[in-house]
Design an enzyme around this catalytic site. Structure first.
Site, short mmCIF file in Angstrom:
data_model
loop_
_atom_site.label_atom_id
_atom_site.label_comp_id
_atom_site.label_asym_id
_atom_site.label_seq_id
_atom_site.Cartn_x
_atom_site.Cartn_y
_atom_site.Cartn_z
CG HIS A 1 10.59 -24.99 11.76
ND1 HIS A 1 10.66 -24.97 13.12
CD2 HIS A 1 11.76 -25.56 11.34
CE1 HIS A 1 11.80 -25.51 13.53
NE2 HIS A 1 12.50 -25.85 12.46
CG HIS B 1 9.32 -28.70 10.37
ND1 HIS B 1 8.91 -28.21 11.59
CD2 HIS B 1 10.64 -28.97 10.47
CE1 HIS B 1 9.95 -28.17 12.40
NE2 HIS B 1 11.02 -28.62 11.75
CG ASP C 1 -0.31 0.12 2.53
OD1 ASP C 1 0.94 0.20 2.58
OD2 ASP C 1 -1.02 0.17 3.55
CB THR D 1 2.21 -2.80 11.06
OG1 THR D 1 0.99 -3.24 10.41
CG2 THR D 1 1.97 -1.47 11.76
CB CYS E 1 1.03 -2.58 4.74
SG CYS E 1 0.83 -3.69 6.13
C1 RB5 Z 1 -1.81 2.53 6.63
O1 RB5 Z 1 -1.92 3.70 7.38
C2 RB5 Z 1 -1.59 1.35 7.56
O2 RB5 Z 1 -2.72 1.14 8.35
C3 RB5 Z 1 -1.27 0.12 6.76
O3 RB5 Z 1 -0.17 0.35 5.96
C4 RB5 Z 1 -0.92 -1.13 7.55
O4 RB5 Z 1 0.04 -0.86 8.52
C5 RB5 Z 1 -2.05 -1.90 8.07
O5 RB5 Z 1 -1.90 -2.98 8.66
#
Ligand code: RB5
Length: 154
Positions: free
Chosen positions: A98, A133, A8, A67, A65
């Site tokens: 694994h 595994h 994203d 996180t 993304c």
């Molecule tokens: C975008 O602001 C953020 O929410 C997205 O990139 C991601 O971290 C969501 O899990």
């Protein structure tokens, strides 16, 4: 090896750096976007990359993304996808050895570029260990059959 990649807006700059790295390392890259820093929705890209892996258009996938959490939640909705959110090389290695992870999820807001590229390298170069595994991954597939009732590619 062909790698499907997607992000994203929050993962876009790191996605571009990973693409350059993959090309330098000799991988073929299928980029499913996003292609700008404009705000967008991570499930759209996770879906494209998951489908490319399941349909055999790519051997593995990488999703970025902010996180890595949203990408991993979404990708793991697809039966046959084993998406691993990794924040260090140990997790990357173990997710291959694994879990036979077929998608790597990364958080651009969590990782520095050098660490992220190092995680990608380890993840791509580590094989599945098989053995005990294999049975555990088969059990994941069984659960997918139970919950989705479909043919699951392995
Ligand atoms: C975008 O602001 C953020 O929410 C997205 O990139 C991601 O971290 C969501 O899990």
């Amino acid at each position: 090896m062909k790698i499907a990649i997607g992000s994203d807006h929050a993962g876009y700059p790191l996605k571009e750096k990973i693409k350059e790295f993959l090309s330098r390392e000799g991988y073929e890259v299928l980029d499913f976007g996003t292609h700008t820093k404009d705000s967008t929705h991570y499930p759209l890209y996770a879906k494209h990359v998951a489908k490319a892996v399941l349909e055999g258009k790519a051997h593995r996938g990488i999703l970025v993304c902010g996180t890595g959490i949203g990408m991993s939640i979404t990708a793991n909705k697809f039966p046959g996808i084993r998406a691993a959110l990794c924040t260090n090389e140990y997790m990357a290695r173990m997710s291959r050895l694994h879990n036979d992870a077929n998608i790597l999820c990364l958080g651009e807001r969590v990782l520095g570029t050098e660490l992220a590229l190092s995680i990608v390298k380890v993840w791509l170069e580590t094989p599945f260990e098989g053995g005990r595994h294999e049975k555990r991954v088969e059990l994941i597939t069984e659960i997918e059959h139970e919950t989705c009732g479909k043919d699951i590619p392995r």
